[in-house]
Design a protein around this motif. Sequence first.
Motif, short mmCIF file in Angstrom:
data_model
loop_
_atom_site.label_atom_id
_atom_site.label_comp_id
_atom_site.label_asym_id
_atom_site.label_seq_id
_atom_site.Cartn_x
_atom_site.Cartn_y
_atom_site.Cartn_z
N ASN A 47 0.83 -1.21 0.00
CA ASN A 47 0.00 0.00 0.00
C ASN A 47 0.86 1.26 0.00
OD1 ASN A 47 -2.38 -1.43 -0.05
ND2 ASN A 47 -2.67 -1.36 2.16
N ARG A 48 1.93 1.24 0.75
CA ARG A 48 2.83 2.40 0.80
C ARG A 48 3.50 2.63 -0.55
NH1 ARG A 48 3.48 7.20 3.02
NH2 ARG A 48 5.63 7.78 3.14
N ILE A 49 3.94 1.54 -1.18
CA ILE A 49 4.57 1.65 -2.49
C ILE A 49 3.58 2.20 -3.51
CG2 ILE A 49 5.53 0.30 -4.41
CD1 ILE A 49 6.86 -1.46 -2.25
N ASN A 50 2.35 1.71 -3.49
CA ASN A 50 1.34 2.20 -4.42
C ASN A 50 1.04 3.68 -4.19
OD1 ASN A 50 1.05 -0.24 -5.70
ND2 ASN A 50 -0.64 -0.91 -4.39
N PHE A 51 0.98 4.10 -2.93
CA PHE A 51 0.74 5.51 -2.62
C PHE A 51 1.87 6.37 -3.17
CE2 PHE A 51 1.83 8.99 0.29
CZ PHE A 51 0.73 9.81 0.09
N LEU A 52 3.11 5.95 -2.94
CA LEU A 52 4.24 6.74 -3.42
C LEU A 52 4.31 6.75 -4.94
CD1 LEU A 52 6.95 5.70 -0.83
CD2 LEU A 52 5.75 7.87 -0.98
N ASP A 53 3.94 5.64 -5.57
CA ASP A 53 3.93 5.60 -7.04
C ASP A 53 2.90 6.57 -7.60
OD1 ASP A 53 4.64 4.57 -9.61
OD2 ASP A 53 2.76 3.43 -9.58
N GLU A 54 1.72 6.59 -6.99
CA GLU A 54 0.68 7.54 -7.44
C GLU A 54 1.14 8.99 -7.23
OE1 GLU A 54 -2.94 6.63 -5.44
OE2 GLU A 54 -3.05 4.62 -6.30
N ARG A 55 1.79 9.22 -6.12
CA ARG A 55 2.26 10.58 -5.82
C ARG A 55 3.33 11.03 -6.82
NH1 ARG A 55 4.82 12.40 -0.03
NH2 ARG A 55 5.18 14.56 -0.59
N ILE A 56 4.26 10.15 -7.12
CA ILE A 56 5.30 10.49 -8.08
C ILE A 56 4.72 10.71 -9.47
CG2 ILE A 56 7.31 9.54 -9.31
CD1 ILE A 56 8.17 8.34 -6.64
N THR A 57 3.77 9.84 -9.85
CA THR A 57 3.12 10.00 -11.15
C THR A 57 2.41 11.34 -11.23
OG1 THR A 57 2.81 7.61 -11.26
CG2 THR A 57 1.49 8.95 -12.75
N LYS A 58 1.73 11.72 -10.17
CA LYS A 58 1.02 13.00 -10.14
C LYS A 58 2.01 14.17 -10.26
CE LYS A 58 -2.04 15.72 -7.22
NZ LYS A 58 -2.68 15.80 -5.91
N LEU A 59 3.11 14.08 -9.54
CA LEU A 59 4.11 15.15 -9.60
C LEU A 59 4.79 15.21 -10.97
CD1 LEU A 59 5.70 14.86 -6.06
CD2 LEU A 59 4.25 16.69 -6.93
N GLU A 60 5.02 14.06 -11.57
CA GLU A 60 5.64 14.06 -12.90
C GLU A 60 4.73 14.72 -13.93
OE1 GLU A 60 6.51 9.94 -13.52
OE2 GLU A 60 8.56 10.15 -12.78
N LYS A 61 3.42 14.57 -13.76
CA LYS A 61 2.49 15.22 -14.69
C LYS A 61 2.50 16.73 -14.50
CE LYS A 61 -0.69 11.36 -15.11
NZ LYS A 61 -2.03 10.84 -14.78
N GLN A 62 2.75 17.19 -13.27
CA GLN A 62 2.75 18.63 -13.00
C GLN A 62 4.04 19.30 -13.45
OE1 GLN A 62 2.00 19.10 -8.83
NE2 GLN A 62 -0.17 18.62 -9.02
N VAL A 63 5.12 18.54 -13.47
CA VAL A 63 6.43 19.12 -13.80
C VAL A 63 6.79 18.71 -15.22
CG1 VAL A 63 8.88 19.12 -13.23
CG2 VAL A 63 7.18 19.03 -11.42
N CYS A 64 7.23 19.67 -15.97
CA CYS A 64 7.67 19.40 -17.34
C CYS A 64 9.16 19.69 -17.39
CB CYS A 64 6.91 20.28 -18.32
SG CYS A 64 7.32 19.94 -20.03
N PHE A 65 9.91 18.77 -17.94
CA PHE A 65 11.36 18.92 -17.93
C PHE A 65 11.90 19.64 -19.17
CE2 PHE A 65 10.60 15.26 -15.13
CZ PHE A 65 11.20 15.74 -13.99
N ARG A 66 11.05 19.98 -20.09
CA ARG A 66 11.51 20.73 -21.27
C ARG A 66 11.54 22.21 -20.95
NH1 ARG A 66 7.19 18.59 -25.35
NH2 ARG A 66 6.04 19.19 -23.52
#
Length: 73
Positions: A47-66
Motif C-alpha cells: 500500500n505504501r509503495i502504491n501511494f508513493l507511485d501515485e504521488r510520483i506519477t502526479k508530480l511528474e504530470k505537474q512538472v515538465c522537464f523541457r
Amino acid sequence: MSTLEIILTFLSTVLGSANIIQLITVRSLKKKAQADATAEMDKVLINRINFLDERITKLEKQVCFRTDCEKRM
C-alpha cells in the motif's frame, strides 16, 4: 506384569503422545501466526509503495522537464 503396571504404562504412553501432539499443534499455530503477521506487513508495504507511485506519477504530470513547456508551474 501386574494390572497396575499395565495401566500405568498405558497411561504414560497416552499422556506422552498427547504432549507430543500438543507441541506439534503449538508449533503449527506459531508458524501460522508468523505467516499472518508477514502477510499484513507485506500488505502495508505494498500500500505504501502504491501511494508513493501515485504521488510520483502526479508530480511528474505537474512538472515538465523541457525548457519550452507551457505546463510548467
